[in-house]
Write an enzyme that holds these catalytic residues in place. Structure first.
Site, PDB file in Angstrom:
ATOM      1  N   ASN A   1       0.632  -1.253   0.085  1.00 55.65           N
ATOM      2  CA  ASN A   1       0.122   0.177  -0.022  1.00 55.65           C
ATOM      3  C   ASN A   1       0.716   1.348  -0.047  1.00 55.65           C
ATOM      4  OD1 ASN A   1      -0.397  -1.352   2.880  1.00 55.65           O
ATOM      5  ND2 ASN A   1      -1.041   0.785   3.292  1.00 55.65           N
ATOM      6  N   ASP A   2       0.761   2.100   0.866  1.00 58.15           N
ATOM      7  CA  ASP A   2       1.394   3.560   0.779  1.00 58.15           C
ATOM      8  C   ASP A   2       2.672   3.562   0.352  1.00 58.15           C
ATOM      9  OD1 ASP A   2      -0.877   3.644   2.274  1.00 58.15           O
ATOM     10  OD2 ASP A   2      -0.080   4.622   4.078  1.00 58.15           O
TER      11      ASP A   2
ATOM     12  N   GLN B   1       4.523   0.284   2.073  1.00 62.68           N
ATOM     13  CA  GLN B   1       4.025  -0.428   3.064  1.00 62.68           C
ATOM     14  C   GLN B   1       4.010  -2.021   2.292  1.00 62.68           C
ATOM     15  OE1 GLN B   1       1.793   0.327   6.453  1.00 62.68           O
ATOM     16  NE2 GLN B   1       4.168   0.865   6.036  1.00 62.68           N
TER      17      GLN B   1
ATOM     18  N   SER C   1       3.216   3.730   8.248  1.00 56.83           N
ATOM     19  CA  SER C   1       3.568   4.523   7.097  1.00 56.83           C
ATOM     20  C   SER C   1       4.598   5.851   7.759  1.00 56.83           C
ATOM     21  CB  SER C   1       2.670   5.252   6.244  1.00 56.83           C
ATOM     22  OG  SER C   1       2.286   4.345   5.426  1.00 56.83           O
TER      23      SER C   1
ATOM     24  N   ARG D   1      -0.650   8.860  13.336  1.00 53.55           N
ATOM     25  CA  ARG D   1       0.385   8.113  12.682  1.00 53.55           C
ATOM     26  C   ARG D   1       0.746   8.861  11.340  1.00 53.55           C
ATOM     27  NH1 ARG D   1      -4.767   5.574  12.392  1.00 53.55           N
ATOM     28  NH2 ARG D   1      -5.812   5.658  10.445  1.00 53.55           N
ATOM     29  N   ASP D   2       1.737   8.309  10.728  1.00 51.89           N
ATOM     30  CA  ASP D   2       2.158   8.657   9.596  1.00 51.89           C
ATOM     31  C   ASP D   2       3.113   9.880   9.407  1.00 51.89           C
ATOM     32  OD1 ASP D   2       0.528   6.673   8.933  1.00 51.89           O
ATOM     33  OD2 ASP D   2      -1.116   7.691   8.027  1.00 51.89           O
TER      34      ASP D   2
ATOM     35  N   GLU E   1      -5.293  10.747   7.017  1.00 45.18           N
ATOM     36  CA  GLU E   1      -4.000   9.904   6.981  1.00 45.18           C
ATOM     37  C   GLU E   1      -2.999  10.467   6.307  1.00 45.18           C
ATOM     38  OE1 GLU E   1      -5.748   5.388   7.833  1.00 45.18           O
ATOM     39  OE2 GLU E   1      -5.627   6.040   5.739  1.00 45.18           O
TER      40      GLU E   1
ATOM     41  N   TRP F   1      -8.862   1.449  -0.574  1.00 40.21           N
ATOM     42  CA  TRP F   1      -9.076   0.419   0.407  1.00 40.21           C
ATOM     43  C   TRP F   1     -10.331   0.097   0.519  1.00 40.21           C
ATOM     44  CZ3 TRP F   1      -5.415  -1.723   2.868  1.00 40.21           C
ATOM     45  CH2 TRP F   1      -4.349  -0.878   3.401  1.00 40.21           C
TER      46      TRP F   1
END
Ligand code: FRU
Length: 493
Positions: free
Chosen positions: A21-22, A39, A81, A145-146, A198, A284
């Site tokens: 993913n990311d 990810q 991430s 996060r991130d 995000e 997603w």
């Protein structure tokens, strides 16, 4: 890895096996190598078991897969991430004898909380050591996060943006050394909310046609995007080292398709130069169900690398321009099919069955006059699979405005309740318009009006798309329409 599979993109990045993913930790090193981390679930073709995979490239198309860069220490804490910066002046004290020290900031997704952690690399980003005093930042939140970090030269300090995901808040922190972080400000509830914020980015960007720069806050929202699931949005504005302020109150979507998420900008590119980004080309809502996993053992690819800057666009104001990065190198010397002036009612046919499965349609119009045109005035394309009759249709209706559309509904290989098929956007057009369509086996990206808008979509056909028809109809006298179809050379051998 085996990159020959029927769905496998030939010019886009995808991992040899497993789920991605990311994009994470994007940075350009001082030797001219681009590093892409991502990810990564190396053990399955659905999301989970997050690691940082790694690949390197000097042209952003020809990738060398590298060993996994960051792996979890146990089965309950995952490497989510984050971002990378180079610490040339050794502000961190971790790199006494080198100018290419690499700091990787990531979220450790633990059983009780998400913390911001650090790993450092002394060999230019190939191998990492987790920082001895992790976590750097722990506040007891399970939705925090991130981290994306940058060096803010005017104040000689580091800046981190990080999401309080479910509070729709981007926190800005500063640090003299990249290790000790102090709260500076919060930027909250701007633009579209979805149900979470995000993967924030804060980037300095050149303004087209001027010597000045502006700042851009880029936020990904998921789920609850306007078209369903996940999407990126961006906010042009000003940044003074501690506070970000938006230029206006508008919500601006980064992509009018459905498969462009968690976009990240490469670090170590000066803000006066065009910025380079890559996004995850999926959604997603359905990413865990796509057929590539069962069929070919891999799932999800990255978007094309994009060149970005800001434009003060007619009527709509500050706009993030996004164009394919340096595709020239992949184009055949000559177009597979070309017509320098299709006129108001013309057809161009291209047979791409000899190619890699990756190709590009480039249409440029001048001398447009949209007044008084019928509702069907248009330049449209059909991208067909001669083996199955499947097709992607699209194009632009040119009447009161220019409305670009695309329909992936005549692709039959796979479907899902959330896999909606028809998309469109509108442009403010004067006397010229252009669009480029890049097709790569299971991905299509559409760019219009010199990159003012773009759409990213995945699709999973039974047969390879191998035929292109471009058609103009009902355009005004005096319009000139060039259409070229180029084969793109695959970069995965
Ligand atoms: C966005 C995201 C991030 C998180 C990562 C986990 O797609 O949910 O917020 O860090 O994916 O893989």
């Amino acid at each position: 890895g085996d990159y020959s599979g029927h769905y496998r993109p030939q010019i886009h990045f995808s991992a040899p096996v497993g789920f991605i993913n990311d994009p994470n930790g994007l940075f350009l090193d001082d030797n001219g190598t681009y590093h892409l981390y991502y990810q990564y679930n190396p053990t399955d073709t659905i999301a989970g078991n997050q690691h940082w995979g790694h690949a390197t490239s000097t042209d952003l198309y020809t990738w060398e897969n590298q060993p996994i860069a960051l792996a979890p220490d146990n089965s309950t804490s995952f490497i989510f991430s984050g971002s990378i910066v180079i610490d040339p002046n050794n502000t961190s004290g971790l790199f006494p004898n080198q100018t290419n020290g690499v700091l990787a900031y990531y979220t450790l997704d633990g059983p009780d909380q998400q913390t911001q952690d650090l790993a450092h690399s002394h060999d230019g980003g190939y191998t990492f050591t987790k920082y001895a005093n992790n976590p750097l930042i722990a506040i007891g939140s399970s939705q925090y996060r991130d981290p994306k970090v940058l060096w803010y030269a005017p104040a000689q300090h580091w800046v981190m943006v990080v999401a309080y995901a479910q509070e729709f808040t981007i926190e800005i922190l500063t640090s003299p050394n990249g290790l000790d972080w102090t709260f500076a400000s919060n930027f909250t509830h701007h633009g579209l909310l979805g149900t979470q914020y995000e993967c924030p980015n804060l980037v300095e960007m050149p303004m087209q046609g001027s010597d000045t720069t502006m700042w851009l806050l880029y936020i990904s929202i998921n789920p609850g995007a306007p078209l369903g699931g996940s999407i990126g949005q961006y906010i042009p504005g000003a940044f003074n080292g501690t506070h970000f302020s938006a230029v206006d109150a508008a919500a601006r979507i980064a992509d009018w398709g459905k498969d462009n998420y968690a976009g990240q900008f490469f670090s170590n590119i000066p803000g006066t130069q065009d910025q380079v980004s890559i996004a995850w080309a999926s959604n997603w809502q359905y990413t865990n169900y796509v057929p590539t996993g069962p069929a070919e053992g891999w799932a999800s690819a990255m978007s094309l690398p994009r060149v970005n800057y800001l434009r003060n666009a007619t009527r709509t104001g500050y706009t993030l321009v996004s164009l394919p990065y340096g595709l020239e190198g992949l184009k055949g010397k000559e177009a597979v099919a070309s017509n320098e002036d299709l006129g108001g009612n013309g057809t161009l046919l291209a047979d791409l069955s000899d190619g890699s499965g990756a190709f590009m349609i480039d249409v440029n119009m001048t001398g447009l006059n949209l007044t008084g045109l019928s509702n069907t005035a248009s330049v449209n394309f059909t991208i067909m699979a001669s083996g199955s009759g499947e097709a992607i249709n699209g194009g632009t209706f040119m009447n009161a405005d220019a409305t670009t559309w695309v329909d992936r509904g005549r692709i039959q290989g796979w479907s899902n309740i959330y896999y909606t098929d028809k998309f469109s956007t509108a442009y403010v057009v004067e006397d010229s318009f252009d669009f480029q369509v890049i097709v790569d086996r299971s991905m299509i990206e559409i760019f219009g009006l010199e990159g003012e808008k773009s759409a990213t979509l995945v699709y999973y056909p039974e047969a390879l798309l191998d035929t292109v028809i471009v058609r103009t109809g009902g355009l005004n006298e005096g319009v000139s329409v060039s259409a070229n179809v180029y084969s793109l050379e695959g970069t995965w051998g």
